[in-house]
Design an enzyme around this catalytic site. Structure first.
Site, mmCIF file in Angstrom:
data_model
loop_
_atom_site.group_PDB
_atom_site.id
_atom_site.type_symbol
_atom_site.label_atom_id
_atom_site.label_comp_id
_atom_site.label_asym_id
_atom_site.label_seq_id
_atom_site.Cartn_x
_atom_site.Cartn_y
_atom_site.Cartn_z
ATOM 1 N N GLY A 217 0.591 21.988 9.614
ATOM 2 C CA GLY A 217 0.799 22.026 8.187
ATOM 3 C C GLY A 217 -0.613 22.118 7.615
ATOM 4 C CB ILE A 218 -2.142 22.947 4.741
ATOM 5 C CG1 ILE A 218 -3.489 22.556 4.020
ATOM 6 C CG2 ILE A 218 -0.801 22.202 3.675
ATOM 7 C CD1 ILE A 218 -3.681 23.643 2.615
ATOM 8 N N GLY A 220 -4.563 16.219 4.512
ATOM 9 C CA GLY A 220 -4.984 15.664 5.085
ATOM 10 C C GLY A 220 -4.968 14.696 6.386
ATOM 11 C CG MET A 221 -1.023 13.236 9.689
ATOM 12 S SD MET A 221 -1.142 13.999 11.396
ATOM 13 C CE MET A 221 -0.008 15.081 10.154
ATOM 14 C CD GLU A 242 3.616 28.523 6.590
ATOM 15 O OE1 GLU A 242 4.524 28.474 6.975
ATOM 16 O OE2 GLU A 242 3.151 28.324 5.394
#
Length: 442
Positions: A217-218, A220-221, A242
């Site tokens: 996903g998008i 910081g982590m 995605e």
């Protein structure tokens, strides 16, 4: 012949947007692919248009149509996924969210939705008459099938990309071409990884093995994890995602990605749209290792789950003690959207050897500086459930990771409290007792 057809259809932005009528629904760009000249031209027609519904999402740049119409009388923005600007519009009643399971969007467009005009940005036409969709493939082909009129704004800086299918449009299906010259692409800087992000990522990294296929996903982590993967001893990884972001480029440049173990699209990086820095856009240009697909391929759980050792890593805003996950709203206030999170949660779990991770810091700070737990007895009133509790597998905070699959309600409460911030654990135990999901032990 192709070049002649192109010239006949080449018009100014102001001429092209004359096809938009009051009451129309206009499919209008996505993420880093926004037709800015058409937007400005449409805004100039504001006073002669009423009740024009625009659809788009993940907006990275200002939209003149919306910002020129503070009453919402002329243009209404309907968002597939809210970005920062769209959140502000929504608070003013100028934008509305479309609840979405992203993998289903092309079918919704084909079967359920009115689409009168498509206005999108594309790469320059090739010698065969095709315009590449470039950084946003997503649902464009489906919208073009339905539209009365199709307008493409050519951006000389849009990378031509390789794809699987539905990643381009032929001049014969286009009504108007607007030449935009060199307009650049919006830059989406990588979110900086905090110490907490890196700690969470450190719990996920050991669960990834050679030959795994990664979806990130998008935030910081995920960025922290991408950097850790690039610096790790992992090898022969695949990518099926995605959203393509800079972190994947770092993994490729570090030699961690070959894709040779993928059951589908062997050796290729599958994505549906991309946004990042110029490094990412340069990487994408005419790169045969990429395979851009519409989202009903990239995100479809039935398809992605056929890839062995598929690992999905996504973030969340809060989770309750039974395992329900909210990743899109703060109470009743929309923050982003469901996107493809549930698609990949399901796909990873059903993959042979696959794993799904929902990652979140254990706490957050409100505007007054007060600290709250993201793990709650019950969801904040109005919060939207993105992932239902039976679908969630691993949950990770900076205090550890737990696997919720197969656990009863009291076991789930116990597991989630064990990775909550220590300052909130006693409070959560009391909440669990009130909810009758805390088991007394001898």
């Amino acid at each position: 012949m192709i070049r002649e057809e192109y010239q006949k259809k080449c018009v100014s932005a102001d001429e092209a947007v004359k096809v938009v009528r009051s009451g129309d629904w206009v499919e209008f760009g996505w993420a880093a692919s926004m037709p800015t000249l058409l937007d400005e031209a449409l805004a100039r027609r504001k006073d002669e248009l009423h009740d024009v519904n625009m659809r788009g999402g993940v907006i990275l740049t200002p939209i003149a149509c919306v910002e020129s119409d503070p009453t919402g009388e002329h243009f209404t923005w309907n968002s597939w996924h809210l970005g920062g600007r769209e959140r502000k519009w929504a608070q003013k009643g100028l934008a509305y969210y479309i609840p979405l399971k992203y993998s289903e969007m092309p079918r919704w467009i084909r079967e359920n939705l009115q689409t009168d005009v498509v206005a999108i940005q594309v790469a320059p036409m090739d010698e065969h008459g095709y315009f590449s969709f470039g950084v946003s493939i997503s649902h464009y082909a489906a919208a073009i099938e339905k539209a009365r009129n199709v307008i493409v704004e050519v951006n000389e800086d849009m990378p031509k990309v390789h794809g699987g299918y539905d990643h381009m449009v032929h001049i014969s299906k286009v009504d108007y071409v607007v030449e935009g010259g060199h307009r650049g692409l919006p830059i989406l800087p990588s979110a900086p990884a905090s110490d907490i992000d890196r700690q969470i990522a450190s719990y996920v990294l050991p669960e990834i093995h050679d030959g795994a296929c990664i979806q990130l996903g998008i935030g910081g982590m995920p960025n922290a994890l991408g950097q850790m993967i690039a610096e790790s001893d992992l090898k022969d990884l695949g990518i099926h995602t995605e959203m393509l972001v800079d972190g994947f480029v770092d993994m490729v440049n570090a030699g961690k990605v070959t894709g040779k173990c993928k059951n589908l699209d062997r050796g290729r990086i599958v994505y549906s749209f991309a946004a990042g820095t110029q490094k990412l856009y340069d990487f994408m240009r005419d790169n045969p290792s990429l395979a851009g697909y519409p989202v009903d391929y990239s995100n479809m759980p039935f398809i992605a789950s056929q890839i062995d050792r598929f690992v999905s890593i996504n973030s969340a805003l809060e989770i309750d003690l039974t395992g329900q996950v909210c990743s899109e709203s703060a109470g009743s206030s929309m923050i982003s959207g469901a996107g493809g999170q549930l698609d990949f949660v399901e796909a990873a779990y059903h993959s042979k050897g696959g794993k799904s991770f929902i990652c979140l810091p254990s706490t957050y700070k409100d505007k007054e500086g007060n600290i709250h737990s993201r793990i709650k007895g019950t969801m904040t009133l109005g919060s939207v459930i993105t992932d239902t509790r039976p679908t969630v597998q691993y949950v990770v905070t900076e205090y550890g990771k737990v696997n919720l699959k197969g656990l009863s309600t009291w076991q789930r409460a116990e597991a989630l409290i064990s990775i909550a911030h220590p300052d909130f654990r006693e409070e959560l135990i009391e909440e669990a007792k009130k909810l009758k999901i805390w088991r007394k032990k001898a």
